[in-house]
Design a protein around this motif. Structure first.
Motif, PDB file in Angstrom:
ATOM      1  N   VAL A   1     -14.606 -40.026  -8.221  1.00 18.81           N
ATOM      2  CA  VAL A   1     -14.501 -39.548  -6.831  1.00 18.81           C
ATOM      3  C   VAL A   1     -13.701 -38.254  -6.770  1.00 18.81           C
ATOM      4  O   VAL A   1     -14.057 -37.302  -6.046  1.00 18.81           O
ATOM      5  CB  VAL A   1     -13.854 -40.638  -5.953  1.00 18.81           C
ATOM      6  N   PHE A   2     -12.636 -38.185  -7.540  1.00 20.86           N
ATOM      7  CA  PHE A   2     -11.799 -36.981  -7.546  1.00 20.86           C
ATOM      8  C   PHE A   2     -12.571 -35.780  -8.092  1.00 20.86           C
ATOM      9  O   PHE A   2     -12.559 -34.685  -7.502  1.00 20.86           O
ATOM     10  CB  PHE A   2     -10.556 -37.241  -8.392  1.00 20.86           C
ATOM     11  N   ILE A   3     -13.265 -35.964  -9.224  1.00 17.82           N
ATOM     12  CA  ILE A   3     -13.994 -34.836  -9.820  1.00 17.82           C
ATOM     13  C   ILE A   3     -15.218 -34.475  -8.988  1.00 17.82           C
ATOM     14  O   ILE A   3     -15.633 -33.313  -8.936  1.00 17.82           O
ATOM     15  CB  ILE A   3     -14.391 -35.175 -11.282  1.00 17.82           C
ATOM     16  N   ASP A   4     -15.802 -35.464  -8.295  1.00 21.35           N
ATOM     17  CA  ASP A   4     -16.933 -35.176  -7.417  1.00 21.35           C
ATOM     18  C   ASP A   4     -16.485 -34.365  -6.210  1.00 21.35           C
ATOM     19  O   ASP A   4     -17.214 -33.466  -5.749  1.00 21.35           O
ATOM     20  CB  ASP A   4     -17.584 -36.488  -6.986  1.00 21.35           C
ATOM     21  N   ASN A   5     -15.300 -34.656  -5.697  1.00 18.28           N
ATOM     22  CA  ASN A   5     -14.743 -33.859  -4.605  1.00 18.28           C
ATOM     23  C   ASN A   5     -14.491 -32.426  -5.049  1.00 18.28           C
ATOM     24  O   ASN A   5     -14.763 -31.464  -4.314  1.00 18.28           O
ATOM     25  CB  ASN A   5     -13.456 -34.506  -4.113  1.00 18.28           C
ATOM     26  N   THR A   6     -13.983 -32.267  -6.275  1.00 15.48           N
ATOM     27  CA  THR A   6     -13.766 -30.919  -6.813  1.00 15.48           C
ATOM     28  C   THR A   6     -15.091 -30.170  -6.960  1.00 15.48           C
ATOM     29  O   THR A   6     -15.186 -28.981  -6.647  1.00 15.48           O
ATOM     30  CB  THR A   6     -13.067 -31.009  -8.174  1.00 15.48           C
ATOM     31  N   LEU A   7     -16.123 -30.870  -7.424  1.00 21.03           N
ATOM     32  CA  LEU A   7     -17.435 -30.239  -7.564  1.00 21.03           C
ATOM     33  C   LEU A   7     -18.005 -29.841  -6.206  1.00 21.03           C
ATOM     34  O   LEU A   7     -18.628 -28.775  -6.073  1.00 21.03           O
ATOM     35  CB  LEU A   7     -18.387 -31.193  -8.284  1.00 21.03           C
ATOM     36  N   ASN A   8     -17.783 -30.667  -5.186  1.00 18.20           N
ATOM     37  CA  ASN A   8     -18.258 -30.317  -3.847  1.00 18.20           C
ATOM     38  C   ASN A   8     -17.548 -29.069  -3.308  1.00 18.20           C
ATOM     39  O   ASN A   8     -18.168 -28.248  -2.610  1.00 18.20           O
ATOM     40  CB  ASN A   8     -18.036 -31.497  -2.893  1.00 18.20           C
ATOM     41  N   LYS A   9     -16.269 -28.921  -3.635  1.00 18.90           N
ATOM     42  CA  LYS A   9     -15.556 -27.702  -3.228  1.00 18.90           C
ATOM     43  C   LYS A   9     -16.182 -26.465  -3.874  1.00 18.90           C
ATOM     44  O   LYS A   9     -16.372 -25.432  -3.228  1.00 18.90           O
ATOM     45  CB  LYS A   9     -14.087 -27.805  -3.625  1.00 18.90           C
ATOM     46  N   LEU A  10     -16.512 -26.587  -5.156  1.00 17.84           N
ATOM     47  CA  LEU A  10     -17.124 -25.452  -5.855  1.00 17.84           C
ATOM     48  C   LEU A  10     -18.502 -25.136  -5.290  1.00 17.84           C
ATOM     49  O   LEU A  10     -18.868 -23.959  -5.141  1.00 17.84           O
ATOM     50  CB  LEU A  10     -17.219 -25.764  -7.350  1.00 17.84           C
ATOM     51  N   LEU A  11     -19.266 -26.172  -4.974  1.00 19.07           N
ATOM     52  CA  LEU A  11     -20.600 -25.942  -4.400  1.00 19.07           C
ATOM     53  C   LEU A  11     -20.498 -25.311  -3.010  1.00 19.07           C
ATOM     54  O   LEU A  11     -21.309 -24.445  -2.653  1.00 19.07           O
ATOM     55  CB  LEU A  11     -21.369 -27.262  -4.338  1.00 19.07           C
ATOM     56  N   SER A  12     -19.504 -25.746  -2.230  1.00 16.61           N
ATOM     57  CA  SER A  12     -19.297 -25.128  -0.915  1.00 16.61           C
ATOM     58  C   SER A  12     -18.897 -23.659  -1.057  1.00 16.61           C
ATOM     59  O   SER A  12     -19.351 -22.797  -0.287  1.00 16.61           O
ATOM     60  CB  SER A  12     -18.223 -25.889  -0.139  1.00 16.61           C
ATOM     61  N   LEU A  13     -18.061 -23.386  -2.047  1.00 11.55           N
ATOM     62  CA  LEU A  13     -17.652 -22.002  -2.288  1.00 11.55           C
ATOM     63  C   LEU A  13     -18.840 -21.155  -2.732  1.00 11.55           C
ATOM     64  O   LEU A  13     -18.995 -20.007  -2.294  1.00 11.55           O
ATOM     65  CB  LEU A  13     -16.557 -21.979  -3.346  1.00 11.55           C
ATOM     66  N   LYS A  14     -19.682 -21.712  -3.572  1.00 13.16           N
ATOM     67  CA  LYS A  14     -20.883 -20.988  -4.007  1.00 13.16           C
ATOM     68  C   LYS A  14     -21.826 -20.741  -2.829  1.00 13.16           C
ATOM     69  O   LYS A  14     -22.428 -19.664  -2.700  1.00 13.16           O
ATOM     70  CB  LYS A  14     -21.599 -21.778  -5.098  1.00 13.16           C
ATOM     71  N   GLU A  15     -21.945 -21.732  -1.950  1.00 11.45           N
ATOM     72  CA  GLU A  15     -22.780 -21.564  -0.766  1.00 11.45           C
ATOM     73  C   GLU A  15     -22.220 -20.484   0.162  1.00 11.45           C
ATOM     74  O   GLU A  15     -22.983 -19.702   0.748  1.00 11.45           O
ATOM     75  CB  GLU A  15     -22.893 -22.898  -0.029  1.00 11.45           C
ATOM     76  N   TYR A  16     -20.898 -20.419   0.271  1.00 14.59           N
ATOM     77  CA  TYR A  16     -20.277 -19.375   1.094  1.00 14.59           C
ATOM     78  C   TYR A  16     -20.536 -17.989   0.497  1.00 14.59           C
ATOM     79  O   TYR A  16     -20.790 -17.024   1.235  1.00 14.59           O
ATOM     80  CB  TYR A  16     -18.773 -19.643   1.195  1.00 14.59           C
ATOM     81  N   ILE A  17     -20.497 -17.898  -0.826  1.00 14.42           N
ATOM     82  CA  ILE A  17     -20.808 -16.626  -1.481  1.00 14.42           C
ATOM     83  C   ILE A  17     -22.264 -16.242  -1.237  1.00 14.42           C
ATOM     84  O   ILE A  17     -22.579 -15.073  -0.952  1.00 14.42           O
ATOM     85  CB  ILE A  17     -20.504 -16.719  -2.988  1.00 14.42           C
ATOM     86  N   ASP A  18     -23.161 -17.217  -1.329  1.00 14.83           N
ATOM     87  CA  ASP A  18     -24.579 -16.935  -1.083  1.00 14.83           C
ATOM     88  C   ASP A  18     -24.810 -16.488   0.359  1.00 14.83           C
ATOM     89  O   ASP A  18     -25.612 -15.569   0.610  1.00 14.83           O
ATOM     90  CB  ASP A  18     -25.422 -18.177  -1.389  1.00 14.83           C
TER      91      ASP A  18
END
Length: 256
Positions: free
Chosen positions: A153-170
């Motif tokens: 759950v902790f690492i999945d939350n971290t991955l979701n943060k990275l995906l959100s950041l990538k989406e913001y960059i896109d």
């Protein structure tokens, strides 16, 4: 530095740069965003790999059982080393017996029987130990699975943060592309207006050039006639220019 700390540091650095890039497009900001995006992709791959490994461990009970080192150590310590020692002694004695007395088949047969009995004793003791520890293994696997779920759950939350950041960059890149496309459209519109104005000015210059030639004509007997020619030519050129504008608006080249 942990993965979560790296993600938080990247968020603190990249969000102001993206906001600044969205407001003013510059080469420096684009280069900084490109560098941050490369770091983001590398970090996303690392987090994704850790997440996949944890998920693989959660799906395999055998791997989780191997991860419980305390139970593994107790199994190794409880293994019947005395039986193995006696087994090795009997096997050595059998070899000595077979070498020293090759002419006594009865003793050789009895040695092989003792060897088989020792093997059966070792196997029965190991099976008994495995059956006795099966319940403890189940509890240990459940505890380890709960621990892995927390990490997942902790690492999945971290991955979701990275995906959100990538989406913001896109999204920021899409906004920049829209702005650049709008600027390009404005340049094309200005180029069309300039081309139409150049065409109209060329017609006016051609008329004045014809009347500037050295030839004889009756129109030169009237000094005011040249002024009328200039006025009429100017009106025709203006009419052509506005005709071009109406045509461009009709074709929706210019915004209405």
């Amino acid at each position: 530095m942990s993965l979560d700390a790296q993600v938080k540091e990247l968020e603190m650095e990249i969000y102001p740069v993206l906001d600044e890039l969205a407001s003013s497009i510059s080469t420096l900001n684009l280069e900084r965003v490109r560098r941050f995006k490369g770091h983001l992709l590398a970090l996303t791959q690392r987090v994704q790999k850790v997440r996949d490994e944890i998920e693989h461990l959660m799906d395999d009970d055998g791997d989780m059982a191997e991860m419980h080192l305390t139970e593994k150590k107790l199994r190794v310590e409880a293994y019947p080393w005395n039986d193995l020692h006696s087994l090795s002694n009997m096997s050595g004695g059998t070899r000595v017996l077979s070498v020293s007395a090759p002419d006594s088949p009865v003793e050789s047969i009895s040695g092989s029987q003792r060897l088989q009995r020792a093997f059966s004793t070792v196997m029965n003791s190991s099976k008994h130990g495995s059956f006795a520890g099966s319940s403890n293994n189940g509890e240990n696997i459940e505890q380890l699975e709960m621990l892995l779920e927390a990490y997942f759950v902790f690492i999945d939350n971290t991955l979701n943060k990275l995906l959100s950041l990538k989406e913001y960059i896109d999204d920021t890149e899409d906004l920049i592309n829209i702005k650049l496309g709008n600027v390009q459209n404005q340049l094309i519109q200005f180029e069309l207006l300039l081309t139409a104005a150049t065409f109209v000015a060329t017609i006016f210059a051609a008329v004045t050039g014809v009347f500037g030639m050295n030839f004889t004509a009756t129109i030169f007997d009237y000094p005011a006639a040249f002024n009328w020619v200039l006025v009429i030519t100017g009106l025709i050129c203006g009419f052509l220019y506005f005709t071009f504008l109406l045509y461009f608006k009709h074709k929706k080249v210019f915004p209405s």
